[in-house]
Design a protein around this motif. Structure first.
Motif, PDB file in Angstrom:
ATOM      1  N   PHE A 187       0.935  -1.283  -0.181  1.00 15.02           N
ATOM      2  CA  PHE A 187      -0.084   0.000   0.142  1.00 15.02           C
ATOM      3  C   PHE A 187       0.734   1.234  -0.014  1.00 15.02           C
ATOM      4  N   LEU A 242       1.162   4.939   0.180  1.00 14.93           N
ATOM      5  CA  LEU A 242       0.732   6.299   0.541  1.00 14.93           C
ATOM      6  C   LEU A 242       1.825   7.170   0.821  1.00 14.93           C
ATOM      7  N   THR A 243       2.638   6.744   1.781  1.00  9.48           N
ATOM      8  CA  THR A 243       3.805   7.847   2.240  1.00  9.48           C
ATOM      9  C   THR A 243       4.817   8.042   1.280  1.00  9.48           C
ATOM     10  N   GLY A 293       4.405  12.171   5.044  1.00  6.38           N
ATOM     11  CA  GLY A 293       4.321  11.224   5.932  1.00  6.38           C
ATOM     12  C   GLY A 293       2.815  11.603   6.499  1.00  6.38           C
ATOM     13  N   SER A 294       2.776  12.468   7.598  1.00  6.65           N
ATOM     14  CA  SER A 294       1.672  12.759   8.423  1.00  6.65           C
ATOM     15  C   SER A 294       0.748  13.510   7.635  1.00  6.65           C
ATOM     16  N   TRP A 349       8.822   3.771   2.920  1.00  4.37           N
ATOM     17  CA  TRP A 349       8.413   2.946   4.131  1.00  4.37           C
ATOM     18  C   TRP A 349       7.347   2.183   3.893  1.00  4.37           C
ATOM     19  N   ILE A 350       7.368   1.423   2.742  1.00  8.03           N
ATOM     20  CA  ILE A 350       6.319   0.647   2.334  1.00  8.03           C
ATOM     21  C   ILE A 350       6.477  -0.916   2.717  1.00  8.03           C
ATOM     22  N   SER A 351       5.468  -1.133   3.890  1.00 10.09           N
ATOM     23  CA  SER A 351       5.677  -2.645   4.026  1.00 10.09           C
ATOM     24  C   SER A 351       5.241  -3.784   3.100  1.00 10.09           C
ATOM     25  N   THR A 361       4.612   4.724  15.158  1.00  6.97           N
ATOM     26  CA  THR A 361       4.754   5.764  14.360  1.00  6.97           C
ATOM     27  C   THR A 361       3.821   5.747  13.044  1.00  6.97           C
ATOM     28  N   THR A 402       0.856   8.874  13.481  1.00  4.82           N
ATOM     29  CA  THR A 402       1.692   8.818  14.731  1.00  4.82           C
ATOM     30  C   THR A 402       0.933   9.102  15.961  1.00  4.82           C
ATOM     31  N   ASP A 417       0.860  11.361  17.871  1.00  9.62           N
ATOM     32  CA  ASP A 417       0.724  12.951  17.881  1.00  9.62           C
ATOM     33  C   ASP A 417      -0.443  13.190  17.047  1.00  9.62           C
ATOM     34  N   LEU A 435      -4.156  14.684  18.081  1.00 13.66           N
ATOM     35  CA  LEU A 435      -4.577  15.716  17.482  1.00 13.66           C
ATOM     36  C   LEU A 435      -5.918  15.601  16.580  1.00 13.66           C
TER      37      LEU A 435
HETATM   38  P1  FAD Z   1       6.518  12.842   9.766  1.00 16.73           P
HETATM   39  O1  FAD Z   1       5.115  13.188   9.421  1.00 16.73           O
HETATM   40  O2  FAD Z   1       7.800  13.854   9.290  1.00 16.73           O
HETATM   41  O3  FAD Z   1       6.719  13.137  11.426  1.00 16.73           O
HETATM   42  C1  FAD Z   1       7.574  13.538  12.371  1.00 16.73           C
HETATM   43  C2  FAD Z   1       7.058  14.077  13.606  1.00 16.73           C
HETATM   44  O4  FAD Z   1       6.576  15.244  13.631  1.00 16.73           O
HETATM   45  C3  FAD Z   1       6.225  13.016  14.211  1.00 16.73           C
HETATM   46  O5  FAD Z   1       6.670  12.936  15.671  1.00 16.73           O
HETATM   47  C4  FAD Z   1       4.949  13.688  13.994  1.00 16.73           C
HETATM   48  O6  FAD Z   1       3.908  12.984  15.116  1.00 16.73           O
HETATM   49  C5  FAD Z   1       5.008  15.235  14.105  1.00 16.73           C
HETATM   50  N1  FAD Z   1       4.193  15.930  13.441  1.00 16.73           N
HETATM   51  C6  FAD Z   1       3.828  15.838  12.170  1.00 16.73           C
HETATM   52  N2  FAD Z   1       2.921  16.623  11.830  1.00 16.73           N
HETATM   53  C7  FAD Z   1       2.647  17.148  12.979  1.00 16.73           C
HETATM   54  C8  FAD Z   1       1.511  18.324  13.468  1.00 16.73           C
HETATM   55  N3  FAD Z   1       0.672  18.639  12.730  1.00 16.73           N
HETATM   56  N4  FAD Z   1       1.456  18.548  14.585  1.00 16.73           N
HETATM   57  C9  FAD Z   1       2.316  18.093  15.534  1.00 16.73           C
HETATM   58  N5  FAD Z   1       3.355  17.113  15.165  1.00 16.73           N
HETATM   59  C10 FAD Z   1       3.342  16.667  13.752  1.00 16.73           C
HETATM   60  N6  FAD Z   1       3.215   4.141   4.916  1.00 16.73           N
HETATM   61  C11 FAD Z   1       2.539   3.708   3.905  1.00 16.73           C
HETATM   62  O7  FAD Z   1       1.988   4.388   3.137  1.00 16.73           O
HETATM   63  N7  FAD Z   1       2.600   2.192   3.660  1.00 16.73           N
HETATM   64  C12 FAD Z   1       3.165   1.339   4.316  1.00 16.73           C
HETATM   65  O8  FAD Z   1       2.935   0.132   4.225  1.00 16.73           O
HETATM   66  C13 FAD Z   1       4.083   1.808   5.618  1.00 16.73           C
HETATM   67  N8  FAD Z   1       4.629   1.010   6.297  1.00 16.73           N
HETATM   68  C14 FAD Z   1       5.449   1.502   7.274  1.00 16.73           C
HETATM   69  C15 FAD Z   1       6.407   0.531   7.983  1.00 16.73           C
HETATM   70  C16 FAD Z   1       7.321   1.002   8.936  1.00 16.73           C
HETATM   71  C17 FAD Z   1       8.291   0.307   9.533  1.00 16.73           C
HETATM   72  C18 FAD Z   1       7.438   2.546   8.983  1.00 16.73           C
HETATM   73  C19 FAD Z   1       8.240   3.013  10.000  1.00 16.73           C
HETATM   74  C20 FAD Z   1       6.717   3.302   8.533  1.00 16.73           C
HETATM   75  C21 FAD Z   1       5.394   2.802   7.314  1.00 16.73           C
HETATM   76  N9  FAD Z   1       4.681   3.708   6.738  1.00 16.73           N
HETATM   77  C22 FAD Z   1       3.892   3.336   5.839  1.00 16.73           C
HETATM   78  C23 FAD Z   1       4.947   5.168   6.848  1.00 16.73           C
HETATM   79  C24 FAD Z   1       4.334   5.763   8.359  1.00 16.73           C
HETATM   80  O9  FAD Z   1       2.839   5.862   7.922  1.00 16.73           O
HETATM   81  C25 FAD Z   1       4.830   7.124   8.331  1.00 16.73           C
HETATM   82  O10 FAD Z   1       6.111   6.957   8.651  1.00 16.73           O
HETATM   83  C26 FAD Z   1       4.151   8.026   9.366  1.00 16.73           C
HETATM   84  O11 FAD Z   1       2.746   8.400   8.866  1.00 16.73           O
HETATM   85  C27 FAD Z   1       4.900   9.229   9.662  1.00 16.73           C
HETATM   86  O12 FAD Z   1       5.190  10.133   8.703  1.00 16.73           O
HETATM   87  P2  FAD Z   1       6.767  10.296   8.730  1.00 16.73           P
HETATM   88  O13 FAD Z   1       7.708   9.351   9.035  1.00 16.73           O
HETATM   89  O14 FAD Z   1       7.115  11.194   7.486  1.00 16.73           O
HETATM   90  O15 FAD Z   1       7.029  11.248  10.027  1.00 16.73           O
END
Ligand code: FAD
Ligand code: TGC
Length: 390
Positions: free
Chosen positions: A134, A136-137, A142-143, A167-169, A367, A371, A373, A377
């Motif tokens: 899947f 998306l990220t 990410g968030s 980061w795609i599983s 995460t 996340t 956080d 929210l």
């Molecule tokens: P960021 O969005 O950059 O966040 C960094 C920090 O900032 C976090 O602490 C966050 O809480 C904080 N932050 C961000 N926005 C705000 C805000 N508005 N207010 C306050 N704090 C905030 N994704 C997929 O699509 N498919 C997958 O299969 C998948 N598998 C994964 C498997 C693993 C092992 C991991 C680690 C991740 C996977 N992900 C996958 C991605 C995962 O969904 C993202 O890592 C996650 O959504 C966070 O995005 P980011 O890592 O870019 O962190």
């Protein structure tokens, strides 16, 4: 059979049907037989144990609630939750594989796909013949997935897809990927990308300290020609992938309880056997405090998950209610893992016991899928009516 101990302090088994218990016990037995004995080695080697795919399919972990006519198990939401709980008792990475296949690949094809797509993909995904991922990220989104830049252009008889997901599983070994991308008007759509399409590659992400038994990678699209029949026609916009996340987050709320149960069981057993100062360490009040708090938190999490299961089943659970359970239960599990590890002293850091692996795995679980956080929210937005994201 000699199954795992199952903390059930409030006799929640009384809330389960006979079918729930059968489904749960089958998953529990399989995890005990085929996952727990091998998973530590695979995690240490950072390798996904591909031989368990058939077993995951047999216990109904691929599409538990997808109708049987499409190869799914046709079960209810609580059964889905219980299967995730039992798998994650073994390892969060194995549960991730099942979550992605069920909620993030089969669910969108079932809900947003047409009949041809359902018939073509769902039975093969349910049997594990095909594995899905899947996307998306992205590296810079990410968030905030709504900011994605992966895009596709209408070329008349096909679409042209460009961009990258991170980061795609399951990416490194998936046969298909459900990928979210923007069209020329900036509207998000789901596309089914198949391995072998020219310009599509899935490099593996190395050196993870967490979820080591799950394979994670990138999805890279370099002018990939996508047949028009691979677009999911029945829903578009960010709400489409977020709807999949609702289902996966629900499963994680249950799964985290499994990881917590395994840590609690292990610490409880150890506390009765480990002698220091002439007594079992479980006789010291400080250790009892840890165990008492663990079982209290597990019991609260079980009640949250069960009630959410009832609301999911009758269609009334809101996304914000799902966020609360995902956030609470994963936080509960990560705290229990940390306390349980300390109760094992030095032994707690070794692979002789499962706790350190759970602890490291849960760093990913807290995460991904939104996340800690972000879910806070979402609750904040729900109770105040004020949106912190805008
Ligand atoms: P960021 O969005 O950059 O966040 C960094 C920090 O900032 C976090 O602490 C966050 O809480 C904080 N932050 C961000 N926005 C705000 C805000 N508005 N207010 C306050 N704090 C905030 N994704 C997929 O699509 N498919 C997958 O299969 C998948 N598998 C994964 C498997 C693993 C092992 C991991 C680690 C991740 C996977 N992900 C996958 C991605 C995962 O969904 C993202 O890592 C996650 O959504 C966070 O995005 P980011 O890592 O870019 O962190
Ligand atoms: P916002 O403007 O609030 O919403 C956009 C549209 O989506 C609708 N919506 C939802 N629909 C269904 N389910 C939900 N949970 C929904 N939440 C919102 C909303 O109504 C709106 O619809 P419409 O019709 O009005 O357009 O969106 P936003 O951009 O402000 O973002 C909101 C936010 C931050 C909550 C959201 O982006 C978010 O949840 N971010 C976290 C991202 C995330 O969870 N990523 C996970 C990637 S997948 C993964 O991690 C797999 S891990 C492997 C495993 O599962 O094991």
């Amino acid at each position: 059979p000699d199954l795992f101990e199952a903390p059930d302090y409030y006799n929640l088994d009384e809330l389960l049907t006979d079918e729930h218990k059968l489904v749960r016990d089958a998953a529990r037995e399989w995890v005990k037989r085929d996952v727990s004995p091998i998973i530590e080695d695979y995690a240490q080697r950072a390798e996904f144990p591909k031989q368990i795919i058939g077993g995951l399919a047999e216990i109904g972990a691929f599409g538990p609630y997808i109708p049987e006519e499409y190869g799914g198990a046709g079960l209810d939401q609580i059964s889905y939750g219980l299967i995730m709980q039992e798998i994650e008792r073994g390892d969060s990475g194995v549960r991730s594989t099942a979550s992605v296949q069920s909620s993030l690949v089969m669910y969108p094809i079932w809900k947003y796909g047409n009949e041809e797509q359902r018939k073509k993909y769902l039975p093969k995904l349910a049997s594990g013949e095909w594995m899905g991922s899947f996307g998306l990220t992205e590296p810079d989104h990410g968030s905030n997935p709504g900011g994605m830049t992966t895009n596709f252009k209408d070329m008349g008889d096909h679409y042209l897809l460009n961009g990258a997901k991170m980061w795609i599983s399951n990416a490194p070994f998936c046969q298909i990927a459900v990928v979210w991308a923007k069209n020329e008007e900036g509207r998000i759509h789901g596309l089914i990308v198949e391995r072998g399409m020219e310009g599509f590659s899935t490099p593996e992400t190395h050196n993870k300290w967490s979820l080591r038994a799950s394979s994670t990678g990138e999805l890279i699209f370099d002018n990939v020609k996508i047949p028009k029949e691979n677009l999911l026609p029945n829903k578009s916009g960010l709400g489409a992938p977020l709807g999949c996340l609702d289902s996966a987050r629900f499963g994680i709320a249950w799964g985290a309880i499994g990881a917590a149960m395994d840590c609690y069981d292990t610490a409880l057993r150890y506390s009765k056997e480990r002698m220091q100062f002439g007594k079992p360490i479980g006789q010291f009040q400080l250790q009892q405090k840890k165990l008492a708090e663990m079982i209290t938190e597990i019991t609260k999490a079980q009640l949250l998950a069960w009630r959410l299961g009832v609301m999911r089943e009758n269609g009334t659970a809101t996304s914000a209610q799902i966020s609360m359970a995902k956030r609470n239960n994963v936080d509960m599990a990560i705290n229990i893992a940390r306390e349980a590890r300390q109760m094992l002293g030095g032994m707690g850091i070794t692979g002789e016991y499962s706790i350190m692996r759970h602890s490291m795995n849960l760093e990913s679980v807290i995460t991904y899928e939104g996340t800690h956080d972000i879910h806070l929210l979402i609750t904040g937005m729900d109770v105040t009516g004020l949106n912190a994201f805008k």
